[in-house]
Design a protein around this motif. Sequence first.
Motif, mmCIF file in Angstrom:
data_model
loop_
_atom_site.group_PDB
_atom_site.id
_atom_site.type_symbol
_atom_site.label_atom_id
_atom_site.label_comp_id
_atom_site.label_asym_id
_atom_site.label_seq_id
_atom_site.Cartn_x
_atom_site.Cartn_y
_atom_site.Cartn_z
ATOM 1 N N ASP A 84 0.872 -1.329 0.141
ATOM 2 C CA ASP A 84 0.183 -0.029 -0.009
ATOM 3 C C ASP A 84 0.920 1.109 0.223
ATOM 4 O O ASP A 84 1.504 1.665 1.056
ATOM 5 C CB ASP A 84 -0.896 -0.008 1.150
ATOM 6 N N ARG A 144 -0.109 4.066 -1.081
ATOM 7 C CA ARG A 144 -0.977 5.532 -1.279
ATOM 8 C C ARG A 144 -0.324 6.510 -0.406
ATOM 9 O O ARG A 144 0.048 6.133 0.876
ATOM 10 C CB ARG A 144 -2.487 5.060 -1.131
ATOM 11 N N GLY A 145 -0.073 7.543 -0.717
ATOM 12 C CA GLY A 145 0.111 8.770 0.077
ATOM 13 C C GLY A 145 1.512 8.956 -0.127
ATOM 14 O O GLY A 145 2.298 9.904 0.557
ATOM 15 N N PHE A 146 2.308 7.981 -1.015
ATOM 16 C CA PHE A 146 3.596 8.392 -1.069
ATOM 17 C C PHE A 146 4.049 8.853 -2.487
ATOM 18 O O PHE A 146 3.087 8.285 -3.433
ATOM 19 C CB PHE A 146 4.293 6.982 -0.618
ATOM 20 N N CYS A 164 7.060 9.170 -5.747
ATOM 21 C CA CYS A 164 8.032 8.735 -6.158
ATOM 22 C C CYS A 164 9.322 9.274 -5.468
ATOM 23 O O CYS A 164 9.261 10.415 -5.650
ATOM 24 C CB CYS A 164 8.000 8.766 -7.554
ATOM 25 N N LYS A 182 9.547 6.513 -3.643
ATOM 26 C CA LYS A 182 8.984 5.617 -2.510
ATOM 27 C C LYS A 182 8.214 4.351 -2.967
ATOM 28 O O LYS A 182 8.495 3.359 -2.837
ATOM 29 C CB LYS A 182 8.069 6.415 -1.284
ATOM 30 N N ASP A 225 -1.671 6.514 -5.477
ATOM 31 C CA ASP A 225 -2.824 7.301 -5.631
ATOM 32 C C ASP A 225 -2.537 8.415 -6.524
ATOM 33 O O ASP A 225 -3.161 9.243 -6.527
ATOM 34 C CB ASP A 225 -2.951 7.749 -4.246
ATOM 35 N N ARG A 236 -0.923 9.013 -10.615
ATOM 36 C CA ARG A 236 -0.341 8.475 -11.953
ATOM 37 C C ARG A 236 1.188 8.257 -12.124
ATOM 38 O O ARG A 236 1.347 7.310 -13.006
ATOM 39 C CB ARG A 236 -0.833 9.343 -13.253
ATOM 40 N N THR A 237 1.974 9.208 -11.740
ATOM 41 C CA THR A 237 3.311 9.275 -11.529
ATOM 42 C C THR A 237 3.771 7.938 -11.005
ATOM 43 O O THR A 237 4.578 7.088 -11.826
ATOM 44 C CB THR A 237 3.930 10.357 -10.935
ATOM 45 N N ASN A 297 2.775 4.839 -13.153
ATOM 46 C CA ASN A 297 3.715 4.399 -14.348
ATOM 47 C C ASN A 297 4.977 3.897 -14.049
ATOM 48 O O ASN A 297 5.479 3.288 -14.493
ATOM 49 C CB ASN A 297 3.912 5.645 -15.193
ATOM 50 N N ARG A 348 -10.538 6.429 -6.068
ATOM 51 C CA ARG A 348 -9.563 7.612 -6.852
ATOM 52 C C ARG A 348 -8.145 6.984 -6.920
ATOM 53 O O ARG A 348 -7.232 7.716 -7.602
ATOM 54 C CB ARG A 348 -9.617 9.052 -6.037
ATOM 55 N N ASP A 349 -8.087 5.929 -6.358
ATOM 56 C CA ASP A 349 -6.521 5.372 -6.226
ATOM 57 C C ASP A 349 -6.292 4.335 -7.628
ATOM 58 O O ASP A 349 -7.207 3.948 -8.238
ATOM 59 C CB ASP A 349 -6.339 4.444 -5.040
#
Lengths: 384, 67
Positions: free
Chosen positions: B3, B5-7, B9, B11, B33, B35-36, B39, B59-60
């Motif tokens: 998980d 989410r909230g991080f 890159c 991370k 969470d 798009r960067t 990818n 939304r994730d």
Amino acid sequence: MKTKINPLIIITGIIIGVAAVALTAFGNPKNMGFCIACFIRDIAGTTKLHSAGVVQYLRPEIVGIVLGAFIMSLAGGEWRAKAGSSPALRFILGFMVMVGALIFLGCPLRMVIRMGGGDLNAFVGLAGFVVGILIGVVFLKKGFGLKRNYDVANLDGMVLPVVLVILFVLFFMAWPALSQYVADVKNGVEGAKNTTSFAISTSGPGSMHAPIFMALVIGLVVGALAQKSRMCMVGGIRDIVMFKNYNLILGFIGVFVAVLVGNIVLGNFKGFATQSQPIAHTDEIWNFLGMVIVGWGSALLGGCPLRQLILAGEGNGDSAVTVIGMLVGAAFAHNFALAGGADPGMVDGAYKAFKLSANGRLAAICCLIALLVISLTNLKGEEN
Amino acid sequence: MVDARGFSCPKPVLMTEEEINKNNPSELVVLVDNRTAENNVANFAMSKGYKVTHDREGRDFKLILSK
């Protein structure tokens, strides 16, 4: 990791390089078509957070970049209000990145622009920048992480774009009076008086700027492109070291090549040298260490000052806090004489070099120690 | 499951790398969470020989890695 090249990153780099040369041709200081650090410092000046008279102007490029990223991320469905990731640490990291950048005299983007202008001191800066990023990468590999962010109210993610637009409108309303005042001072009119609430440079880098709307529009385009392409000066070097990914570095190279070619075409390029470079100094150890701070701090933050502006435009409240940290850092840098200054150059037949103040040296060392403490105390912080 | 989410890159990629290196899973779900990160994690996973299926969770972004 096999590199998947996104052509947009190369296009963005080239456009930023061309835009930088164009902005300088139309009035921005030399080798300063863009400088996120210097421009935020100028905004700190015009809003009287510091009183260094030569660096006070509301740079429309900054407003444009944030707004461009805001609009592009909304259009692409990527805008999302998020915040809550170690805000105080980000503030202080932004503060230190700014102090380091002002010791060197430029953010990573201006460093590349200076390199393309033939300024060898910027290559010393680059060496420091790479070392700083490598140190940051060591800690990232060891598990360094600022905390998770969370969804927040939409308004929370809009703070920086909205504040910048309001500031810009106020500044634009004051502009007729401000430009009259600048013209009066330049023409030696007696009793010239600034009747507005903004401070404005009548000489020095702050007095040199491209036309307001040209700067704003170029900022918008650059902001939009940088948002879409994820352009980041720190990310370029970091991704090579960590993942052998050469995508982001192409933006970095694009800026360099476009600026170099642009300068040659316009006849600005006089070869590579250290001395007599525009708004630069030859105090190399501090050029180096200043950019170590910028590289290290930005690696911990996850992006260079340009990227922080873009993320703030995308609704990231933590990056907005980082930018405000940079703004306050700029004010401190000038209020406490920490910033670098240009070499005075040829004086009485001898080259006079700038020497960083004792305050500046102490601040740089304190920043390095603080970066080490922050790096060491946030290892394995990602599990929460 | 990772998980992230909230991080932002790098991370999410590092968290995915750590999980792959530790457990070498044949299937792994990664949540991010933005798009960067979506990818970057997908590119990384493909370079490690995984097939990547993209999905949304509210939304994730949900990445299902398998090999």
